[in-house]
Scaffold this motif. Structure first.
Motif, short mmCIF file in Angstrom:
data_model
loop_
_atom_site.label_atom_id
_atom_site.label_comp_id
_atom_site.label_asym_id
_atom_site.label_seq_id
_atom_site.Cartn_x
_atom_site.Cartn_y
_atom_site.Cartn_z
N GLN B 55 3.30 -2.10 5.65
CA GLN B 55 2.58 -2.08 4.36
C GLN B 55 2.16 -0.67 3.98
OE1 GLN B 55 2.02 -4.27 6.70
NE2 GLN B 55 2.30 -6.26 5.79
N ALA B 56 1.78 0.12 4.98
CA ALA B 56 1.33 1.49 4.70
C ALA B 56 2.49 2.32 4.13
CB ALA B 56 0.78 2.14 5.96
N ILE B 57 3.69 2.07 4.64
CA ILE B 57 4.86 2.83 4.17
C ILE B 57 5.27 2.36 2.77
CG2 ILE B 57 7.25 3.52 4.71
CD1 ILE B 57 5.14 4.46 6.78
N ARG B 58 5.31 1.05 2.59
CA ARG B 58 5.69 0.50 1.27
C ARG B 58 4.73 0.98 0.19
NH1 ARG B 58 9.94 -2.63 1.18
NH2 ARG B 58 10.38 -3.99 2.94
N THR B 59 3.44 0.92 0.50
CA THR B 59 2.43 1.35 -0.46
C THR B 59 2.59 2.84 -0.77
OG1 THR B 59 0.96 -0.29 0.50
CG2 THR B 59 -0.06 1.35 -0.93
N SER B 60 2.83 3.62 0.26
CA SER B 60 3.00 5.06 0.07
C SER B 60 4.21 5.35 -0.80
CB SER B 60 3.16 5.76 1.42
OG SER B 60 1.99 5.57 2.18
N ASP B 61 5.26 4.60 -0.59
CA ASP B 61 6.47 4.80 -1.39
C ASP B 61 6.17 4.54 -2.87
OD1 ASP B 61 9.29 5.13 -1.90
OD2 ASP B 61 9.39 2.96 -2.13
N ILE B 62 5.46 3.46 -3.14
CA ILE B 62 5.11 3.11 -4.52
C ILE B 62 4.23 4.20 -5.13
CG2 ILE B 62 3.75 1.48 -5.94
CD1 ILE B 62 6.44 0.31 -5.10
N ALA B 63 3.30 4.71 -4.33
CA ALA B 63 2.31 5.67 -4.84
C ALA B 63 2.77 7.13 -4.74
CB ALA B 63 1.00 5.47 -4.10
N ASP B 64 4.04 7.34 -4.37
CA ASP B 64 4.59 8.71 -4.26
C ASP B 64 3.92 9.56 -3.19
OD1 ASP B 64 6.65 8.58 -5.98
OD2 ASP B 64 5.59 9.43 -7.69
N ILE B 65 3.36 8.91 -2.19
CA ILE B 65 2.76 9.65 -1.09
C ILE B 65 3.88 10.10 -0.15
CG2 ILE B 65 1.37 9.28 1.02
CD1 ILE B 65 -0.54 7.70 -0.82
N LYS B 66 3.84 11.37 0.23
CA LYS B 66 4.98 11.93 0.97
C LYS B 66 4.81 11.91 2.48
CE LYS B 66 6.53 13.31 -3.08
NZ LYS B 66 7.44 12.39 -3.77
N VAL B 67 3.54 11.93 2.91
CA VAL B 67 3.29 12.02 4.35
C VAL B 67 2.27 10.96 4.75
CG1 VAL B 67 2.50 13.53 6.22
CG2 VAL B 67 3.67 14.52 4.25
N VAL B 68 2.57 10.23 5.83
CA VAL B 68 1.65 9.21 6.33
C VAL B 68 1.29 9.55 7.78
CG1 VAL B 68 1.37 6.75 6.88
CG2 VAL B 68 2.60 7.42 4.82
N VAL B 69 -0.01 9.51 8.07
CA VAL B 69 -0.47 9.78 9.43
C VAL B 69 -1.14 8.54 9.98
CG1 VAL B 69 -1.91 11.25 10.89
CG2 VAL B 69 -0.93 12.18 8.78
N PHE B 70 -0.65 8.06 11.11
CA PHE B 70 -1.31 6.95 11.80
C PHE B 70 -2.29 7.54 12.81
CE2 PHE B 70 2.63 4.06 11.07
CZ PHE B 70 2.18 3.77 9.79
N THR B 71 -3.53 7.02 12.78
CA THR B 71 -4.57 7.59 13.63
C THR B 71 -4.66 6.91 15.00
OG1 THR B 71 -6.13 6.10 12.58
CG2 THR B 71 -6.00 8.31 11.68
N ARG B 72 -5.46 7.51 15.88
CA ARG B 72 -5.74 6.99 17.23
C ARG B 72 -4.48 6.68 18.03
NH1 ARG B 72 -11.12 6.13 18.13
NH2 ARG B 72 -12.39 5.60 16.34
N GLY B 73 -3.43 7.43 17.75
CA GLY B 73 -2.20 7.29 18.53
C GLY B 73 -1.49 5.95 18.38
#
Lengths: 142, 115
Positions: B55-73
């Motif tokens: 969901q984080a990737i799909r949402t980012s794609d829709i919102a034109d977000i280029k970089v996603v960082v997942f926290t706490r490893g």
């Protein structure tokens, strides 16, 4: 593809089918980008459509998302067979949500969907009948 | 802030990346609520989230977000990695918590998407 006439299309959305979440809006986004329309317009359309798509997926049994692209604007109609909304005024408030926990665990159901559709659309209309379904109509101008 | 700077500051592991590490990222957005991403974010941003799912990737794609960082490893599943590759989204994992990750980026000048 250049937008010199009117294009129509539709997507069928099945409720609860999260493995395909966002596919309709992604496809619409691709169509608009290939037509060379402005990025900011595409982003508004994609976000508004995605929210509509997610609402159908979360709340309804099934729904259809229809779009009409013309040189000046896009019209999106999202219609579902769902539970309907009892109090539209309340549902339009930021943060109000009736989403179950399992939806929230997936990052959804924060009560921002309808307000966000309204924010990104130039014209926003919502009609709902409890026990029958909800219809959202949005016009987004370039 | 340059992508390579984000990677360095967050001690991040690069899972997928199809862009130049010199690429400039303008804004940051930190949340686990995907509707907040859609409501408040801007294009060309980095999303910092604990929701290490598709969901984080799909949402980012829709919102034109280029970089996603997942926290706490948090390690994503293969579908999530595959989706980020397909959508040409740079996917990073940082060992830091969301609070610490945000602090590190903020300290070096990266700011929240303007509302």
């Amino acid at each position: 593809m250049k937008i010199d006439k009117t294009y129509e299309g539709s997507f069928h959305i099945v409720g609860g089918d999260f493995s395909h979440a966002g596919e309709a809006s992604t496809e619409l986004k691709t169509i608009l980008l290939s037509a060379g329309v402005e990025d900011e317009f595409v982003r508004r359309v994609a976000i508004a459509t995605f929210e509509a798509e997610m609402n159908i997926m979360i709340y309804a049994t099934a729904g259809i998302l229809r779009y009409t692209i013309s040189p000046e604007e896009i019209r999106i109609i999202a219609e579902d067979m769902g539970p309907g909304i009892e109090n539209i005024e309340l549902a339009m408030q930021e943060g109000y949500s009736t989403a179950p926990d399992w939806v929230r665990e997936m990052g959804w159901g924060a009560g921002m969907g309808l307000p966000n559709m309204k924010k990104n659309a130039d014209t926003f209309r919502i009609d709902s009948v409890v026990g029958e379904g909800t219809k959202v109509e949005m016009i987004i101008r370039r | 802030m340059r992508l390579k700077e984000i990677i360095r500051l967050l001690d991040a592991v690069v899972i997928t990346n199809s862009r130049d590490s010199e690429a400039e990222i303008e804004w940051a957005c930190a949340t686990d609520l995907m509707s907040d991403v859609l409501y408040y974010s801007r294009g060309n941003s980095v999303l910092i989230t604990g929701l290490a799912k598709q969901q984080a990737i799909r949402t980012s794609d829709i919102a034109d977000i280029k970089v996603v960082v997942f926290t706490r490893g948090k390690e994503p599943d293969t579908q999530t990695i595959e989706l980020s590759r397909k959508k040409k989204i740079t996917l990073l994992i940082t060992p830091y918590s969301m609070f610490t990750a945000c602090g590190k980026l903020y300290e070096k000048g990266l700011r929240c998407c303007p509302e």
